[in-house]
Design a protein around this motif. Structure first.
Motif, short mmCIF file in Angstrom:
data_model
loop_
_atom_site.label_atom_id
_atom_site.label_comp_id
_atom_site.label_asym_id
_atom_site.label_seq_id
_atom_site.Cartn_x
_atom_site.Cartn_y
_atom_site.Cartn_z
N ALA A 270 0.83 -1.20 0.00
CA ALA A 270 0.00 0.00 0.00
C ALA A 270 0.86 1.25 0.00
O ALA A 270 0.58 2.23 -0.71
CB ALA A 270 -0.93 -0.01 1.21
N TYR A 271 1.93 1.24 0.79
CA TYR A 271 2.83 2.39 0.83
C TYR A 271 3.50 2.61 -0.53
O TYR A 271 3.60 3.74 -1.01
CB TYR A 271 3.89 2.18 1.91
CG TYR A 271 4.90 3.30 1.98
CD1 TYR A 271 4.58 4.50 2.62
CD2 TYR A 271 6.15 3.18 1.39
CE1 TYR A 271 5.50 5.54 2.67
CE2 TYR A 271 7.07 4.21 1.44
CZ TYR A 271 6.74 5.39 2.07
OH TYR A 271 7.65 6.42 2.12
N GLY A 272 3.94 1.52 -1.16
CA GLY A 272 4.57 1.64 -2.46
C GLY A 272 3.63 2.16 -3.52
O GLY A 272 3.99 3.04 -4.33
N VAL A 273 2.40 1.63 -3.54
CA VAL A 273 1.40 2.11 -4.51
C VAL A 273 1.09 3.58 -4.26
O VAL A 273 0.99 4.39 -5.19
CB VAL A 273 0.13 1.25 -4.42
CG1 VAL A 273 -0.99 1.86 -5.27
CG2 VAL A 273 0.41 -0.18 -4.88
N ALA A 317 -7.28 -0.37 8.39
CA ALA A 317 -6.97 1.02 8.66
C ALA A 317 -5.48 1.29 8.43
O ALA A 317 -5.10 2.33 7.88
CB ALA A 317 -7.36 1.38 10.09
N ALA A 318 -4.63 0.34 8.84
CA ALA A 318 -3.19 0.50 8.63
C ALA A 318 -2.87 0.54 7.14
O ALA A 318 -2.02 1.33 6.69
CB ALA A 318 -2.44 -0.64 9.31
N GLY A 323 -1.11 3.78 2.70
CA GLY A 323 -1.30 4.16 1.31
C GLY A 323 -1.34 5.67 1.15
O GLY A 323 -0.64 6.25 0.31
N VAL A 324 -2.16 6.34 1.98
CA VAL A 324 -2.24 7.81 1.93
C VAL A 324 -0.92 8.43 2.36
O VAL A 324 -0.46 9.43 1.80
CB VAL A 324 -3.39 8.30 2.82
CG1 VAL A 324 -3.44 9.82 2.86
CG2 VAL A 324 -4.73 7.75 2.34
N VAL A 327 1.38 8.52 -0.55
CA VAL A 327 1.02 9.58 -1.50
C VAL A 327 1.64 10.90 -1.05
O VAL A 327 2.32 11.61 -1.81
CB VAL A 327 -0.51 9.72 -1.61
CG1 VAL A 327 -0.87 10.96 -2.45
CG2 VAL A 327 -1.12 8.48 -2.23
N MET A 328 1.39 11.25 0.22
CA MET A 328 1.85 12.53 0.73
C MET A 328 3.37 12.58 0.89
O MET A 328 3.98 13.64 0.78
CB MET A 328 1.17 12.83 2.07
CG MET A 328 -0.32 13.10 1.95
SD MET A 328 -0.69 14.62 1.01
CE MET A 328 -1.40 13.94 -0.48
N GLY A 329 3.99 11.42 1.15
CA GLY A 329 5.44 11.38 1.24
C GLY A 329 6.09 11.75 -0.07
O GLY A 329 7.09 12.49 -0.11
#
Length: 403
Positions: A270-273, A317-318, A323-324, A327-329
């Motif tokens: 999710a973080y990568g996407v 939730a995690a 994921g969000v 995006v912001m990173g």
């Protein structure tokens, strides 16, 4: 134009210099990701000492703290294009020799430590030269779009393409990931050597000028620029928080959330996407709000994500939060890098970007230590809440820069 005004965004042309630099950066990141994934596996096969295995990773950070500022000063002195392809040729030769040693069964922990340290030392010059070179390849108005494309391409290559390929290459041979990394360095060197970029105009160095004096001059210039000073402080704070989250995320997901290895893999995905999506959105957001406001918004949203991560005990939730957060990173990284390029004197860009990188990498291990202490003393969810506080301080430090 002030830092808080909306910015005009143009798209860089793929033909010519930018397309080759983008290709070289993506190919190089792909190879680096292969090595990064394979080296710990190789280290674990050579020793069961956790300290020695962790030291291989540590040697990939230490040179930035020792030589990061020096690499920026050298990048401001030399032909950046030539420095980049020369470094990649040396790195390619080192990786080819290392791959041969692995194939012949001659690898050792000492060799792994020396390799990781040497490659990262060379990277301090390469990365600072690359940041300083980009403004000579694209128009000023296209810098934001160019940085977004570079970072997005690197994220896709390193985060999604390389990692699944490592097990396949290891089936062919234990040395294959390292041989492939050597090949990527060679390809990147050829692409960079083919650039026809004009070296930036630099004022003649003062008689008796030293690298130490030039480093100090770059730091003073950064400090005098109110926007860059505030941005540097904010970036340092959020990187301390990031270090704590990254170091303890596996414990947070598998322990506090009880989501197991599959849950951990989903959060990382999710973080990568999210990072890829952020690369696509960064320039549009900056165009509407201005770069400082875009960075401030990114920090504010990430603060909320971290609060939710540390309080909502649900795997879904995690996954959404990370994921969000991704995006912001990417929005933060793209606009921070672009602001640095836009506001730095051309002849000092290498030194100023080096100061940002050095502080960022110094913050990560400090944050990891703080995160570990917090998790051990107050619970596995507390590193996320500690990071939320640091992100809030980082975003707040940008407030005075917004008119």
């Amino acid at each position: 134009m002030t830092a808080t005004e909306a910015v005009e965004v143009r798209t860089p042309a793929w033909r010519g210099g930018f397309g080759r630099l983008w290709s070289a950066a993506v190919v190089s990141r792909f190879g680096d990701a292969l090595r990064t994934a394979a080296l710990p596996l190789l280290a674990a096969s050579l020793t069961d000492d956790p300290l020695l295995i962790a030291s291989v990773t540590a040697c990939g950070y230490l040179p930035w703290l020792l030589f990061g500022l020096l690499g920026g000063a050298v990048a401001d002195r030399v032909d950046q294009r030539r420095a980049m392809w020369s470094v990649d040729l040396v790195r390619g030769a080192l990786m080819a020799a290392f791959a041969a040693a692995v194939a012949l069964g001659q690898a050792s922990i000492a060799l792994l430590l020396a390799l990781a340290f040497t490659l990262t030392t060379l990277q301090t010059l390469f990365d600072n030269a690359a940041t300083a070179l980009l403004p000579s390849l694209v128009p000023r108005q296209a810098l934001g779009s160019a940085n977004a494309r570079l970072m997005t391409g690197q994220q896709i290559a390193g985060g999604f393409l390389a990692a699944p390929l490592v097990p396949v290459l290891l089936l062919v041979g234990v040395a294959m990931p390292h041989a492939a990394n050597a090949l990527t360095y060679g390809v990147a060197a050829l692409l960079i050597a083919s650039l026809r970029a004009e070296p930036p105009e630099r004022a003649p160095r003062k008689t008796g000028s030293t690298l130490r004096g030039e480093i100090a001059e770059g730091i003073r210039t950064l400090w005098r620029d109110r926007t860059l000073r505030g941005l540097c402080l904010a970036t340092t704070l959020v990187n301390i928080g990031m270090g704590g989250v990254i170091a303890t995320l596996v414990l947070h997901v598998t322990g506090w959330l009880d989501a197991g290895n599959s849950g951990y893999a989903l959060t990382l995905t999710a973080y990568g996407v999210g990072s890829v999506v952020g690369g696509l959105l960064a320039k549009r957001l900056a165009e509407r709000t201005g770069r400082i406001r875009a960075v401030f918004l990114a920090g504010a949203v990430q603060t909320g994500c971290l609060v939710a991560l540390g309080t909502v005990r649900e795997t879904w939730a995690a996954i959404v939060c990370l994921g969000v957060f991704g995006v912001m990173g990417m929005v933060w990284n793209v606009n921070q890098t672009t602001l640095t390029q836009e506001r730095s004197p051309t002849e000092m860009l290498g030194r100023i970007s080096a100061a940002f990188r050095t502080l960022a990498l110094a913050g990560a291990p400090l944050g990891a230590l703080l995160g570990g202490v917090a998790a051990a003393g107050w619970g596995l969810n507390t590193p996320a809440l500690l990071a939320a506080g640091l992100f809030l301080l980082g975003a707040a430090s940008l407030g005075p820069l917004i008119n």
